[in-house]
Design a protein around this motif. Structure first.
Motif, mmCIF file in Angstrom:
data_model
loop_
_atom_site.group_PDB
_atom_site.id
_atom_site.type_symbol
_atom_site.label_atom_id
_atom_site.label_comp_id
_atom_site.label_asym_id
_atom_site.label_seq_id
_atom_site.Cartn_x
_atom_site.Cartn_y
_atom_site.Cartn_z
ATOM 1 N N CYS A 1 0.701 3.299 3.313
ATOM 2 C CA CYS A 1 1.688 2.690 4.555
ATOM 3 C C CYS A 1 2.848 2.761 4.124
ATOM 4 N N HIS B 1 -3.957 1.185 8.602
ATOM 5 C CA HIS B 1 -4.374 0.765 6.971
ATOM 6 C C HIS B 1 -5.775 0.807 7.190
ATOM 7 N N HIS C 1 -5.983 3.718 0.877
ATOM 8 C CA HIS C 1 -5.829 3.781 2.223
ATOM 9 C C HIS C 1 -6.382 5.080 2.602
ATOM 10 N N CYS D 1 0.874 -1.287 -0.204
ATOM 11 C CA CYS D 1 0.097 0.116 -0.028
ATOM 12 C C CYS D 1 0.864 1.425 0.100
HETATM 13 ZN ZN ZN Z 1 -2.318 1.623 3.623
#
Ligand code: ZN
Ligand code: AMP
Length: 113
Positions: free
Chosen positions: A6, A45, A97, A3
């Motif tokens: 992240c 997340h 996200h 991600c």
């Molecule tokens: Zn994420």
């Protein structure tokens, strides 16, 4: 987890981070849509707004509060700004996200495109 946000939160991918605490990170949007365009994300997340649960209420409130504080620091609070979150295809979400866009430094139209 694969991600982008992240990875920005954990430092794997660089970003111009302007604020960080235990719960959130804020950084410059890479493709700014206004003279000031910051992205505010939770460190946790959460893929979309549809995935928020009651336990996240404090976290989301903290994101909004920090958005207002950053707006004041950027000197855009008095003139005004937009703090928005996009959800899924119709909302125009491209990074899965959750994040709030803080946009300011120019007048913005309503309704949005
Ligand atoms: Zn994420
Ligand atoms: P959204 O379309 O609401 O999902 O917003 C995603 C935002 O993330 C867009 O405004 C992008 O310009 C921004 N963005 C994408 N990649 C990066 C990156 N590596 N660093 C900073 N912002 C990014």
């Amino acid at each position: 987890m694969d991600c982008l946000f992240c990875k920005i939160a954990n430092g794997e991918i660089p970003a111009n981070i302007i604020y960080r605490d235990d719960l959130i990170v804020a950084f410059d949007d890479i493709n700014p849509q206004a003279p000031q365009h910051k992205i505010i994300i939770p460190q946790k997340h959460i893929a979309t707004l549809n995935d928020i649960h009651g336990e996240d209420n404090e976290l989301i409130g903290h994101m909004v509060y920090c958005g207002t504080q950053i707006a004041k620091q950027l000197n855009i609070a008095k003139d005004g700004y937009r703090l928005v979150m996009n959800c899924n295809a119709n909302g125009g979400q491209t990074v899965f996200h959750i994040h709030a866009h803080l946009l300011g430094g120019r007048h913005m139209e309503w309704p949005p495109g």
